[in-house]
Design a protein around this motif. Structure first.
Motif, mmCIF file in Angstrom:
data_model
loop_
_atom_site.group_PDB
_atom_site.id
_atom_site.type_symbol
_atom_site.label_atom_id
_atom_site.label_comp_id
_atom_site.label_asym_id
_atom_site.label_seq_id
_atom_site.Cartn_x
_atom_site.Cartn_y
_atom_site.Cartn_z
ATOM 1 N N LEU A 150 0.853 -1.190 0.000
ATOM 2 C CA LEU A 150 0.000 0.000 0.000
ATOM 3 C C LEU A 150 0.890 1.242 0.000
ATOM 4 O O LEU A 150 1.355 1.687 1.044
ATOM 5 C CB LEU A 150 -0.924 -0.011 1.223
ATOM 6 N N PRO A 151 1.142 1.819 -1.180
ATOM 7 C CA PRO A 151 2.015 3.001 -1.252
ATOM 8 C C PRO A 151 1.292 4.258 -0.804
ATOM 9 O O PRO A 151 0.059 4.314 -0.752
ATOM 10 C CB PRO A 151 2.364 3.067 -2.742
ATOM 11 N N ASP A 152 2.059 5.268 -0.488
ATOM 12 C CA ASP A 152 1.525 6.571 -0.089
ATOM 13 C C ASP A 152 0.889 7.240 -1.316
ATOM 14 O O ASP A 152 1.569 7.462 -2.321
ATOM 15 C CB ASP A 152 2.667 7.426 0.460
ATOM 16 N N PRO A 153 -0.405 7.580 -1.271
ATOM 17 C CA PRO A 153 -1.047 8.212 -2.434
ATOM 18 C C PRO A 153 -0.381 9.520 -2.844
ATOM 19 O O PRO A 153 -0.318 9.834 -4.040
ATOM 20 C CB PRO A 153 -2.480 8.467 -1.946
ATOM 21 N N ALA A 154 0.120 10.269 -1.888
ATOM 22 C CA ALA A 154 0.783 11.535 -2.210
ATOM 23 C C ALA A 154 2.038 11.294 -3.049
ATOM 24 O O ALA A 154 2.343 12.051 -3.969
ATOM 25 C CB ALA A 154 1.140 12.282 -0.923
ATOM 26 N N LEU A 155 2.757 10.206 -2.741
ATOM 27 C CA LEU A 155 3.963 9.872 -3.507
ATOM 28 C C LEU A 155 3.593 9.448 -4.924
ATOM 29 O O LEU A 155 4.234 9.878 -5.896
ATOM 30 C CB LEU A 155 4.733 8.766 -2.793
ATOM 31 N N VAL A 156 2.572 8.626 -5.047
ATOM 32 C CA VAL A 156 2.133 8.184 -6.372
ATOM 33 C C VAL A 156 1.694 9.376 -7.215
ATOM 34 O O VAL A 156 2.029 9.475 -8.403
ATOM 35 C CB VAL A 156 0.995 7.149 -6.245
ATOM 36 N N TYR A 298 -7.122 6.927 -7.937
ATOM 37 C CA TYR A 298 -6.576 7.731 -6.831
ATOM 38 C C TYR A 298 -7.496 7.708 -5.619
ATOM 39 O O TYR A 298 -7.040 7.603 -4.476
ATOM 40 C CB TYR A 298 -6.351 9.172 -7.285
ATOM 41 N N ARG A 299 -8.794 7.800 -5.857
ATOM 42 C CA ARG A 299 -9.744 7.770 -4.739
ATOM 43 C C ARG A 299 -9.682 6.427 -4.006
ATOM 44 O O ARG A 299 -9.721 6.384 -2.767
ATOM 45 C CB ARG A 299 -11.166 8.047 -5.239
ATOM 46 N N THR A 300 -9.563 5.348 -4.774
ATOM 47 C CA THR A 300 -9.449 4.024 -4.163
ATOM 48 C C THR A 300 -8.199 3.928 -3.303
ATOM 49 O O THR A 300 -8.230 3.434 -2.166
ATOM 50 C CB THR A 300 -9.418 2.935 -5.250
ATOM 51 N N LEU A 301 -7.085 4.418 -3.838
ATOM 52 C CA LEU A 301 -5.829 4.368 -3.104
ATOM 53 C C LEU A 301 -5.900 5.214 -1.833
ATOM 54 O O LEU A 301 -5.454 4.790 -0.756
ATOM 55 C CB LEU A 301 -4.686 4.847 -4.005
ATOM 56 N N GLU A 302 -6.472 6.400 -1.932
ATOM 57 C CA GLU A 302 -6.591 7.271 -0.763
ATOM 58 C C GLU A 302 -7.504 6.655 0.298
ATOM 59 O O GLU A 302 -7.222 6.729 1.498
ATOM 60 C CB GLU A 302 -7.114 8.642 -1.193
#
Length: 309
Positions: A150-156, A298-302
């Motif tokens: 699970l990566p940081d969404p801000a980094l992606v 992006y919403r899913t990742l966040e």
């Protein structure tokens, strides 16, 4: 099929251990199964391919802490005691760490010697380190920490175009036709392969079919470039590859040996998974799927990031 988030080739490291008198802690996270040579002895005694502590003469337990190469949600842990028959720990527990706090992933449980002791994990918190506690002492060959990175969404978001198949970004293998010589998750590891053994290779086919692998992307994305790497595969690279998603053919390309093939895609339709067919069989070192998450991706990742904190 979850990748091993602790694997050294993913970037994992054993940051500390209470004791490693007989065998080094770093062996816990090396790729491949443990090996055993009954004739090998060193200055400290029998040489084991694992982590082994001294015999305790006082109450207590030993522990080793592993920093995950790809932090994420742990789904399954394997405490592998292969080749440890009279010197394995009778019990073990595993804790996870997030934001500086430790919490239980696997309760103190009985272990079997010379076995892969598997435990399902029911915890949705994002973990960056795990702590293996053995009671009271002994040896463990491997510690496998399977889960979803699970990566940081801000980094992606800051990176823009990323490899959506990479283990560290949440890519994973969904299914595969054949894994005779090596594991398909090798395709998604960081960095270039250092040998043919660090890729994915199938058995030789004697029929009219072909081999394939299904890759789940980190999140819904639009793909821009496909990279198929056959480095180190000199006489056993596939002749051809086809990439599909949802019945659509995204690319089709001839493949050569020991080569990095890059193909620009002209179909921006969002995808969440792809199937790569290789014809007829053979091996690849790496697969890279470069693209950009959709707004929904992006919403899913966040959402996943916030719920796992």
């Amino acid at each position: 099929m979850y990748p091993d988030l602790a694997l050294r080739t993913v970037g994992g490291s054993v940051v500390r251990a209470s004791d490693e008198s007989f065998a080094a802690k770093e062996n816990l996270i090396v790729p491949g199964p443990p090996v055993f040579d009954p004739t090998t002895f060193g200055h400290r005694g029998k040489v084991y391919d694992g982590w082994e502590t001294r015999r305790r003469r006082t109450p207590g337990e030993d522990e080793a802490v592993v920093r995950l190469g790809a932090p994420g949600i742990v789904r399954r842990i394997v405490v592998d005691t292969t080749w440890f028959t009279g010197n394995y720990p009778p019990r073990a527990a595993v804790d996870g760490r997030a934001d500086g706090d430790w919490f239980e992933l696997v309760a103190l449980s009985d272990l079997k010697g010379d076995s892969e002791n598997a435990f399902d994990v029911r915890c949705d918190r994002r973990v960056d380190e795990v702590r293996l506690r053995i009671v009271p002492d002994g040896g463990v060959a491997r510690l496998r920490v399977f889960g979803e990175a699970l990566p940081d969404p801000a980094l992606v978001a800051a990176l823009g175009t990323v490899d959506l198949a990479a283990v560290e970004n949440g890519g994973h293998i969904r299914d595969v036709s054949n894994r005779f010589y090596s594991e398909p998750h090798n395709l998604l590891l960081p960095g270039p392969a250092r040998s043919m053994g660090e890729g994915w290779e199938t058995a030789r086919r004697r029929d009219t079919g072909n081999d394939w692998v299904e890759i789940g992307l980190a999140v819904e994305s639009s793909l821009a470039v496909v990279e198929l790497d056959t480095r180190y595969f000199l006489h056993n690279a596939p002749a051809r590859a086809v990439l599909r998603s949802g019945g659509r053919t995204l690319m089709e390309s001839e493949l050569g040996p020991n080569t990095v093939h890059r193909v620009v895609l002209d179909d921006p339709t969002p995808v969440t998974a792809v199937r790569l067919d290789i014809h007829p069989d053979g091996g690849l070192s790496r697969v890279r799927l470069w693209g950009t998450p959709t707004a929904g991706g992006y919403r899913t990742l966040e959402t996943r990031w916030l719920s796992a904190r």
